[in-house]
Write an enzyme that holds these catalytic residues in place. Structure first.
Site, PDB file in Angstrom:
ATOM      1  NE  ARG A  59      -1.621  -2.181   2.993  1.00 10.11           N
ATOM      2  CZ  ARG A  59      -1.771  -3.479   2.767  1.00 10.11           C
ATOM      3  NH1 ARG A  59      -2.864  -3.908   2.219  1.00 10.11           N
ATOM      4  NH2 ARG A  59      -0.859  -4.346   3.120  1.00 10.11           N
ATOM      5  CB  THR A  60       3.401   2.538   2.370  1.00  6.92           C
ATOM      6  OG1 THR A  60       2.595   2.119   3.466  1.00  6.92           O
ATOM      7  CG2 THR A  60       4.032   3.875   2.695  1.00  6.92           C
ATOM      8  CE  LYS A  87      26.711  -4.525  -6.085  1.00  5.53           C
ATOM      9  NZ  LYS A  87      26.991  -3.701  -7.265  1.00  5.53           N
ATOM     10  NE  ARG A 109       7.318   1.012   4.837  1.00  3.54           N
ATOM     11  CZ  ARG A 109       6.122   0.449   4.928  1.00  3.54           C
ATOM     12  NH1 ARG A 109       5.981  -0.833   4.680  1.00  3.54           N
ATOM     13  NH2 ARG A 109       5.067   1.150   5.263  1.00  3.54           N
ATOM     14  CG  HIS A 137       3.684   4.295   8.626  1.00  5.21           C
ATOM     15  ND1 HIS A 137       3.765   5.096   7.491  1.00  5.21           N
ATOM     16  CD2 HIS A 137       3.254   3.072   8.194  1.00  5.21           C
ATOM     17  CE1 HIS A 137       3.419   4.368   6.432  1.00  5.21           C
ATOM     18  NE2 HIS A 137       3.110   3.157   6.836  1.00  5.21           N
TER      19      HIS A 137
END
Ligand code: NCD
Length: 326
Positions: A59-60, A87, A109, A137
């Site tokens: 969703r986000t 890496k 995120r 959030h």
């Protein structure tokens, strides 16, 4: 007002109630664009939004990407497994390298609390926190506020009950801050192992019994158990959790019959919520998803649009010339 005080959106903790209202009003004005046959308006033409998702998201991620595209921004994105993080690159090096490509906004995120805050110190771009570890959030809390305001007409004086893994949920933290800042009372409920000891410092009331916690609630928000953030299992089993803390038709008999049912997703049907409750008439879960696009459009336009165009009504009026948009 037509600007936020900060250049970044890192958490609800940094937003004042007038800024929250401004974002919600902007989202309301922009939402109509999503119902047009051609869902695209020009205010962010030539602007670039980078989406950095170092954790899974449906969703986000999609709604931030759609929001940027609806406003005509150029978007590019990368996920952790496809980035140089695998890496051994540090977050600060990643930040410096992204900045060297001159994006206007970085939507981020990350599993580590505070990662977007670190990023914001190394870039000129505006940083939007799309969920950092167990911390915050903010766009989820804003879309939750928008959904409640849309259905109940106000945010002050409401009883909001949040049930689930409060300890590990960034949604819980942002929602508690957001709803209390806007004048609602927040009650949290969940297994004792999933409730932070200092929760009342955030302004929330703690009740351990679900039936008690949902009595008089205007809004019930169920949250997923954040297994990926727990070092060890904090409940005997999902089945036991469902028995004591899951929302089903029987538990809802103790609630206000008009209470809104919400969930940020992803839902584990049959654990935090039974399927019939998730799909019942009082469930506004899919409205949350739709409002998510509008809220993220509002955040991008408030952070990026020219001051004279930051008035969302101008964006909507300018771009339409009628129903079909630009
Ligand atoms: C939430 C998250 O990622 O914090 N989901 C979302 O963004 N809609 C909640 C969760 O993962 O349970």
């Amino acid at each position: 007002m037509n600007r936020l005080r900060s250049r970044h959106v890192l958490g609800i903790s940094h937003l004042e109630p007038d800024e929250i209202t401004y974002i919600l009003d902007s989202a309301e004005a922009l939402k109509g664009i999503l119902d047009r046959p051609i869902k695209k308006v020009p205010p962010l033409r030539g602007r670039t939004v980078v989406h950095l998702f170092f954790e899974p998201s449906t969703r986000t991620k999609l709604s931030f990407e759609l929001a940027a595209k609806r406003l005509s921004a150029d978007t590019v994105g990368i996920t952790a497994s496809a980035s140089s993080v695998v890496k051994g690159e540090t977050l600060i090096d990643t930040a410096r390298n992204i900045e060297a490509m001159k994006p206007d906004v970085i939507v981020m995120r990350h599993p580590m609390s505070g990662a977007p805050h670190i990023m914001s110190r190394y870039v000129d771009a505006a940083v939007i926190n799309a969920g950092d570890g167990t911390n915050e959030h903010p766009s989820q809390a804003l879309l939750d506020l928008m959904t409640v305001r849309q259905h109940l007409g106000r945010l002050d004086g409401l009883n909001i009950t949040i049930i689930g893994d409060i300890l590990h949920s960034r949604v819980a933290h942002s929602d508690i801050l957001a709803f209390t800042k806007m004048g609602s009372r927040v009650t949290v409920c969940g297994p004792a192992t999933m409730l932070p000891p200092d929760i009342s410092a955030l302004g929330a009331r703690v009740i351990y019994c679900v039936k008690e916690a949902i009595r008089d609630a205007d809004v019930i928000i169920a949250l997923r158990i954040q297994k990926e953030r727990q070092g060890r299992s904090l409940i005997p089993s999902s089945r036991e959790y469902a028995t004591f803390f899951g929302i089903n038709r029987q538990t809802l008999e103790y609630a206000n019959p008009d209470a809104l049912i919400m969930h940020p997703g992803p839902i584990n049907r049959g654990v935090e919520m039974s399927p019939d409750v998730a799909d019942c008439d009082h469930s506004v879960i899919l409205d949350q998803v739709t409002n998510g696009v509008a809220v993220r459009m509002a955040l991008l336009s408030v952070l990026l649009a020219e001051p004279e165009r930051a008035d969302q009504k101008n964006i909507v009026d300018e771009s339409t010339g009628g129903e079909h948009g630009a």
